[in-house]
Design an enzyme around this catalytic site. Sequence first.
Site, PDB file in Angstrom:
ATOM      1  N   LYS A 168      -6.710   8.324  -1.882  1.00 21.92           N
ATOM      2  CA  LYS A 168      -7.988   8.865  -1.360  1.00 21.92           C
ATOM      3  C   LYS A 168      -8.447  10.088  -2.148  1.00 21.92           C
ATOM      4  O   LYS A 168      -8.552  11.199  -1.622  1.00 21.92           O
ATOM      5  CB  LYS A 168      -7.861   9.232   0.116  1.00 21.92           C
ATOM      6  CG  LYS A 168      -7.549   8.059   1.030  1.00 21.92           C
ATOM      7  CD  LYS A 168      -7.620   8.456   2.492  1.00 21.92           C
ATOM      8  CE  LYS A 168      -7.255   7.333   3.443  1.00 21.92           C
ATOM      9  NZ  LYS A 168      -5.834   6.961   3.435  1.00 21.92           N
ATOM     10  N   THR A 178     -10.893   7.519  10.338  1.00 23.35           N
ATOM     11  CA  THR A 178     -10.889   6.999  11.711  1.00 23.35           C
ATOM     12  C   THR A 178     -10.260   7.988  12.694  1.00 23.35           C
ATOM     13  O   THR A 178     -10.335   7.797  13.897  1.00 23.35           O
ATOM     14  CB  THR A 178     -10.134   5.657  11.795  1.00 23.35           C
ATOM     15  OG1 THR A 178      -8.933   5.777  11.054  1.00 23.35           O
ATOM     16  CG2 THR A 178     -10.969   4.536  11.235  1.00 23.35           C
ATOM     17  N   ARG A 204       3.070  -0.346  10.859  1.00 18.43           N
ATOM     18  CA  ARG A 204       4.116  -0.325  11.868  1.00 18.43           C
ATOM     19  C   ARG A 204       4.416  -1.629  12.595  1.00 18.43           C
ATOM     20  O   ARG A 204       5.587  -1.846  12.944  1.00 18.43           O
ATOM     21  CB  ARG A 204       3.839   0.819  12.857  1.00 18.43           C
ATOM     22  CG  ARG A 204       4.136   2.164  12.216  1.00 18.43           C
ATOM     23  CD  ARG A 204       3.484   3.310  12.948  1.00 18.43           C
ATOM     24  NE  ARG A 204       2.037   3.244  12.822  1.00 18.43           N
ATOM     25  CZ  ARG A 204       1.203   4.091  13.415  1.00 18.43           C
ATOM     26  NH1 ARG A 204       1.676   5.042  14.177  1.00 18.43           N
ATOM     27  NH2 ARG A 204      -0.096   3.968  13.228  1.00 18.43           N
ATOM     28  N   ASP A 211     -12.459  15.153  -5.154  1.00 17.17           N
ATOM     29  CA  ASP A 211     -12.455  16.384  -5.951  1.00 17.17           C
ATOM     30  C   ASP A 211     -13.722  16.367  -6.791  1.00 17.17           C
ATOM     31  O   ASP A 211     -14.583  15.503  -6.601  1.00 17.17           O
ATOM     32  CB  ASP A 211     -11.177  16.422  -6.810  1.00 17.17           C
ATOM     33  CG  ASP A 211     -10.688  17.846  -7.072  1.00 17.17           C
ATOM     34  OD1 ASP A 211     -11.525  18.688  -7.473  1.00 17.17           O
ATOM     35  OD2 ASP A 211      -9.491  18.113  -6.894  1.00 17.17           O
ATOM     36  N   ASP A 253      -3.167   4.232  -2.420  1.00 19.74           N
ATOM     37  CA  ASP A 253      -4.000   4.846  -1.377  1.00 19.74           C
ATOM     38  C   ASP A 253      -3.873   6.374  -1.456  1.00 19.74           C
ATOM     39  O   ASP A 253      -3.234   7.002  -0.629  1.00 19.74           O
ATOM     40  CB  ASP A 253      -3.522   4.317  -0.014  1.00 19.74           C
ATOM     41  CG  ASP A 253      -4.283   4.910   1.158  1.00 19.74           C
ATOM     42  OD1 ASP A 253      -5.387   5.438   0.956  1.00 19.74           O
ATOM     43  OD2 ASP A 253      -3.756   4.845   2.291  1.00 19.74           O
ATOM     44  N   LYS A 282       0.869  -1.181   0.000  1.00 19.93           N
ATOM     45  CA  LYS A 282       0.000   0.000   0.000  1.00 19.93           C
ATOM     46  C   LYS A 282       0.897   1.220   0.000  1.00 19.93           C
ATOM     47  O   LYS A 282       1.669   1.441   0.929  1.00 19.93           O
ATOM     48  CB  LYS A 282      -0.914   0.033   1.227  1.00 19.93           C
ATOM     49  CG  LYS A 282      -1.846   1.253   1.206  1.00 19.93           C
ATOM     50  CD  LYS A 282      -2.755   1.305   2.395  1.00 19.93           C
ATOM     51  CE  LYS A 282      -2.144   1.994   3.582  1.00 19.93           C
ATOM     52  NZ  LYS A 282      -2.079   3.469   3.533  1.00 19.93           N
TER      53      LYS A 282
HETATM   54  O1  C5P Z   1       1.162   1.569  10.891  1.00 23.78           O
HETATM   55  P1  C5P Z   1      -0.276   1.184  10.787  1.00 23.78           P
HETATM   56  O2  C5P Z   1      -0.500  -0.331  10.788  1.00 23.78           O
HETATM   57  O3  C5P Z   1      -1.154   1.895  11.778  1.00 23.78           O
HETATM   58  O4  C5P Z   1      -0.693   1.687   9.320  1.00 23.78           O
HETATM   59  C1  C5P Z   1      -2.005   1.620   8.870  1.00 23.78           C
HETATM   60  C2  C5P Z   1      -2.102   2.228   7.512  1.00 23.78           C
HETATM   61  O5  C5P Z   1      -3.473   2.308   7.156  1.00 23.78           O
HETATM   62  C3  C5P Z   1      -1.561   3.647   7.392  1.00 23.78           C
HETATM   63  O6  C5P Z   1      -1.033   3.766   6.068  1.00 23.78           O
HETATM   64  C4  C5P Z   1      -2.760   4.505   7.600  1.00 23.78           C
HETATM   65  O7  C5P Z   1      -2.657   5.749   6.932  1.00 23.78           O
HETATM   66  C5  C5P Z   1      -3.839   3.662   6.948  1.00 23.78           C
HETATM   67  N1  C5P Z   1      -5.187   3.917   7.389  1.00 23.78           N
HETATM   68  C6  C5P Z   1      -5.586   3.847   8.711  1.00 23.78           C
HETATM   69  N2  C5P Z   1      -6.889   4.061   9.049  1.00 23.78           N
HETATM   70  C7  C5P Z   1      -7.766   4.344   8.112  1.00 23.78           C
HETATM   71  C8  C5P Z   1      -7.392   4.407   6.789  1.00 23.78           C
HETATM   72  C9  C5P Z   1      -6.088   4.196   6.451  1.00 23.78           C
HETATM   73  O8  C5P Z   1      -4.789   3.569   9.578  1.00 23.78           O
HETATM   74  N3  C5P Z   1      -9.020   4.517   8.464  1.00 23.78           N
END
Ligand code: C5P
Length: 241
Positions: free
Chosen positions: A68, A127, A218, A71, A66, A38
């Site tokens: 998003k 979120t 992460r 527009d 991703d 992603k």
């Molecule tokens: O590091 P982590 O596992 O939290 O990363 C989650 C990924 O999903 C990040 O790229 C974050 O921007 C994305 N994301 C999220 N919540 C959402 C939509 C996308 O954490 N509602």
Amino acid sequence: MPRRPPLPVRLWLAVDTPSVDDARRLAEVARTVGAGLKLGKEFFTANGPAAVRQLTLDARLPLFLDLKFHDIPNTVAAAVTAALPLRPAMLNVHALGGAAMITAAVAAAAAAAGSERPLVLAVTILTSLGDADLPALGVGEPVAVMVERLARLARECGADGVVCSPVEAARLRASLGGDCVLVVPGVRPVWAGSDDQKRVMTPAAALNAGADALVVGRPITAAADPLAAARRLVAEIADAG
Ligand code: C5P
């Protein structure tokens, strides 16, 4: 919308970095465990589509683009068209862009041939927003109601599915049916910290709640040994059935 292509993988590694070298290392991890990548606004803005292409299309790794999009319909359709040469397996738009915008994105994606058509996913309410944030935006309903409303709208406009938090997955699966693709970030194995994600679930719980695919960053990217962490996560997903 033509029949939707299958999801190529269930695990998507969130590569949130401006560094091409770091992204390459993580792409190797993804390849080794059979995950997709992603890539979002940070990597794309820093490095552009050529770097996205090198990491994914040229390396034959599935891409979730991703960005998003949000527009006017004409611009979003043009952006989706511009993304097609990268052959993303999935891309996303904000459902709050409205019906005409979602419909335009779906139509633009449908111009790609057969299995090369990206799945179009909608983001509902970010979120990072809670119930307390919505009145200032002129929205009088709670987040849960808005998520469902926007997810329905996206489906009516032909979107293949939505990106949702794991705590929303079961309810959306029940209300939107089995055919709606649910892509779920905010996943944390019990052995990882929750970072800034507030409403987390384990991979197994998220899949049992109805998620089709998981986005994980992460717990893998910040691990001392990302490959070992990715393998552990993949084993958990396999155990979940
Ligand atoms: O590091 P982590 O596992 O939290 O990363 C989650 C990924 O999903 C990040 O790229 C974050 O921007 C994305 N994301 C999220 N919540 C959402 C939509 C996308 O954490 N509602």
